[in-house]
Motif scaffolding. Sequence first.
Motif, PDB file in Angstrom:
ATOM      1  N   GLY A 126     -11.741  -2.559  -1.193  1.00 52.00           N
ATOM      2  CA  GLY A 126     -11.653  -2.192   0.215  1.00 52.00           C
ATOM      3  C   GLY A 126     -10.228  -2.086   0.703  1.00 52.00           C
ATOM      4  N   ARG A 127      -9.410  -3.057   0.353  1.00 52.56           N
ATOM      5  CA  ARG A 127      -8.024  -3.044   0.817  1.00 52.56           C
ATOM      6  C   ARG A 127      -7.192  -1.998   0.081  1.00 52.56           C
ATOM      7  N   SER A 128      -7.577  -1.660  -1.131  1.00 58.15           N
ATOM      8  CA  SER A 128      -6.914  -0.555  -1.831  1.00 58.15           C
ATOM      9  C   SER A 128      -7.168   0.755  -1.093  1.00 58.15           C
ATOM     10  N   LEU A 129      -8.429   0.948  -0.665  1.00 59.03           N
ATOM     11  CA  LEU A 129      -8.764   2.152   0.098  1.00 59.03           C
ATOM     12  C   LEU A 129      -8.048   2.160   1.443  1.00 59.03           C
ATOM     13  N   LEU A 130      -7.919   0.975   2.051  1.00 56.66           N
ATOM     14  CA  LEU A 130      -7.189   0.880   3.314  1.00 56.66           C
ATOM     15  C   LEU A 130      -5.726   1.277   3.122  1.00 56.66           C
ATOM     16  N   SER A 131      -5.153   0.907   1.983  1.00 55.24           N
ATOM     17  CA  SER A 131      -3.762   1.291   1.689  1.00 55.24           C
ATOM     18  C   SER A 131      -3.624   2.800   1.694  1.00 55.24           C
ATOM     19  N   ALA A 132      -4.543   3.463   0.980  1.00 55.86           N
ATOM     20  CA  ALA A 132      -4.514   4.928   0.947  1.00 55.86           C
ATOM     21  C   ALA A 132      -4.731   5.493   2.346  1.00 55.86           C
ATOM     22  N   GLY A 133      -5.629   4.853   3.099  1.00 57.68           N
ATOM     23  CA  GLY A 133      -5.886   5.309   4.464  1.00 57.68           C
ATOM     24  C   GLY A 133      -4.672   5.185   5.360  1.00 57.68           C
ATOM     25  N   MET A 134      -3.963   4.070   5.254  1.00 58.20           N
ATOM     26  CA  MET A 134      -2.766   3.883   6.080  1.00 58.20           C
ATOM     27  C   MET A 134      -1.650   4.851   5.691  1.00 58.20           C
ATOM     28  N   ALA A 135      -1.670   5.298   4.457  1.00 60.86           N
ATOM     29  CA  ALA A 135      -0.657   6.254   3.999  1.00 60.86           C
ATOM     30  C   ALA A 135      -1.121   7.697   4.124  1.00 60.86           C
ATOM     31  N   ALA A 136      -2.319   7.913   4.679  1.00 62.63           N
ATOM     32  CA  ALA A 136      -2.907   9.253   4.731  1.00 62.63           C
ATOM     33  C   ALA A 136      -2.049  10.250   5.492  1.00 62.63           C
ATOM     34  N   ILE A 137      -1.307   9.794   6.492  1.00 61.92           N
ATOM     35  CA  ILE A 137      -0.448  10.692   7.264  1.00 61.92           C
ATOM     36  C   ILE A 137       0.589  11.376   6.373  1.00 61.92           C
ATOM     37  N   VAL A 138       0.948  10.706   5.295  1.00 61.10           N
ATOM     38  CA  VAL A 138       1.870  11.285   4.322  1.00 61.10           C
ATOM     39  C   VAL A 138       1.103  11.903   3.155  1.00 61.10           C
ATOM     40  N   LEU A 139       0.097  11.187   2.647  1.00 61.71           N
ATOM     41  CA  LEU A 139      -0.574  11.605   1.421  1.00 61.71           C
ATOM     42  C   LEU A 139      -1.394  12.880   1.574  1.00 61.71           C
ATOM     43  N   LEU A 140      -2.152  13.014   2.656  1.00 64.23           N
ATOM     44  CA  LEU A 140      -3.026  14.183   2.796  1.00 64.23           C
ATOM     45  C   LEU A 140      -2.233  15.496   2.857  1.00 64.23           C
TER      46      LEU A 140
END
Length: 878
Positions: A244-258
Amino acid sequence: MRNRKTKNSRAIQEKDNSRMLQLISFTVPVIIMLGYFMYRKMFPFGNSSILTVDMGQQYIDFYSYFRNTLLHHFSELFYSFQNTLGGGMWGTWAYYLFSPFNLILLFTPGKWLTFGVMLVTLLKIGCSGWTFSKLLLKEKWQKGYLVPALSITYALNGFVVANMLNIMWLDAVVFLPLVVLGIENLFDNHSKWVYPVFLAIVLVTNYYMGYMVCIFAVLYFIWAFVRHSDQIQSKWKVIRSFIGRSLLSAGMAAIVLLPTFFEILGTKAQYNTKSFQWKFDYSPWKMLPKFLVGGFNFDQMPKGTPNIFVGTLVLIGIVCYFTSKQIKTKEKVATFGVSAFFVLSLCYQPLDLFWHAMQFPVWYPYRFSYIVCFWLILIAARGLLKLERLSRLQLILCIIMLGGIVEYSFFNIKKFGFLRSTNIVISSVIILGFLILLSYPIKKWLKLSLLALTTVEIGANAALSLNPIDYVKQSDFAGYISAVNDALKDIRPGKNEFYRISKTFERSKDDPMQCNYYGTDEFNSMLYPKTSEFMNKIGNSSGDNYTAYSNGTLFTDSFLGIKYMMNQTDASSSVLTPYSTRMDLANDPQVNGTEKVSIFQNLKVLPLGFAASPDILDVKLQTAAPIQNQNAIAAGLTGDKNLKIFGTYKNLSVVYSNLKDEGNNNYTKLNQNQVATIEMPFTPKTNNPYYLTIGPAFSNNAASFAINNQSITQTSDFNSPMVLNVSPGNQKGKKQTLTITLGNNSLQLDSFALYYLNMKKYDSVINKLNDHPFKITHFSNTKISGTIDTPKKQVLMTTIPAQKGWHVKVDGKTVKTKTALNEFLAVPLSAGKHKVTFTYCPPYLILGTIITIGSIGILVVLNKKDKQKTKKDAKSSK
């Protein structure tokens, strides 16, 4: 009361000791590298600089762009016309520039930018030591002076020393220990926010290194799960927490990653390896010399073995770990499994490719080796934790292992270009020193001695590894930037103006970003392939990650909106290095230049957009036919299918000297010890400029050119036919002699032909296209507005690269754009006057922003619940 005071004083003392150890861990590696930089006389301590290889040819220019964007032109954060002909910048920021350490560069303008880069490098190195020490102390994996000894080793491990010039990768080295600390917190039910926050930071600062950290996070969690398995009350709960927290990490970085992921699909992903071999790239034991000091030189940059230097203390610590009776067998088995995976990854091609996101690295191989170094040092820390002194068995194993590394390196020294006998001797002495020290009981004085010896070894490795590397002179860098900026002062576009500026010399292909002007060149891993392909097809030097407008013609100058061309006044200048000769610039008037730079103004330049025939939408550019392509572009823009602005010089005579015709246009030297030349005398029948096309066989200095004994400079790096200007015009009736001198023993005359530009037809085409320009009323890098009056149904042809993210409105209504020449935006228009607005937004930026905000909100809520549960558990335990 006395016991409480005693406990408080002990806690304060432990806290002070912890701070001292962390301070040493930060300071010592900084002092080591600062001392080395001073020794190498890097600016401001001398006339050298920290610039070398890609740092000097790419990153330093991005840092100038970074300063200019944040201080002056914020719209360039998303898109910039300094990026070759124009390109999205979000992916560039995500790979090179989102590091918080880069804010230091805002305070180091101009020539001080190199000093700013040095400060950033030192700070990242120091923080790497600090974060590693924090991990060791928080998890109680080490204590005393062995904490900074191991932290210094981590801060200046083999990867860091070898990749110090790639400082955008060092953020991952800084934050990796905090990611691991966060994973450990998941098992302790303490500060569960640490893992997702710092993993998100790694992903934001450099998604490429972040990808590798994500792989390691999974491996580390499995290893930690095995280690903690006896204490875990709810195993599935811990697993769910990690996922869950790994997915949250990706989510918090989504502004850059997507947005970056979308951009990668159109850039770097185009070069993904689609096939590989199930084989070992080399024998694993060839890594052994990398454990000795000085195991690196320039030749290791493009292709070498992994940089995994971790020092003698760590290697001894690993032996202690696997021989320790206090470490459980199941942990050792898990450790061995992860370690075996790393060893295979460092030499087995499919795993190496997996770590590099299915792309073989171009230079700087085994970029994940910093994770291997971290792993080795961490294992050593646990192995040395409760060591009192080396046992007889441990001493014997250490002697066998370390002696084997030295012996193998000594007897194979000729096979490794980076190895020197001096390095082997120094390593041997240091190894002996460690073995002697660790033969005694480990007391405070001994730990201090181990710290001192580690500092010597780490410093020696850094110095011996970096000494063979050459660095750019500060005077060359500062002199070039000063000369170009002086020339640009009066010719940069004003407010709401747009035109491009090019030049016949270069320091790097990112000069437009360094000197803040709209240019034509770029060197960037995030370069769009279609731009590179277009440049190749009109006869310019371009590759997978660079473009260079080195071989333009008067027509391409006008078409691409190049209003000014800068030319070095003195071709022998040590500051301005020529990379092309443009004699045809004599057709353009000279405007105010400087002592070092002549400036030519193109009076026939086309604007960023203009009315053109819809036929341009049907033009398909050919491969290896640059002159034919330029004819096709002119015909498509005007709608005249029979138009040819370039003509072929027929009946060209060729005289070969000391050459034998091997057939198929292949020629070899008759006498390899004598000069071989090809002479082409021709007499222009008009005053038109002449151009010679040459194939890629002429690249890499395979031949040199001269016209009437006047040298013609030609870029050496190209992989498709180039257009070489060999006559300025105004030479009607005057005999010209073009001489080609071979640089090798053979040469293939592929794509070899002489053309002339019909100036009357060229003038007619440009005048016609300039009759209906797109008049800009507002210009920024992300929003361009203007008006255009079209006499009939036409297209607004632009030289804005057709990248997704551009949106166009005509008279307030959104319209669908077309792509011309497989590269540029074109907008169909009806007859009449129109207001047209172009706006750019990185695809998925808005969605990414929403996901990031939502993920942060979820983490805040989870963290609040965790705190409430912790308080509740604390009360119930009382």
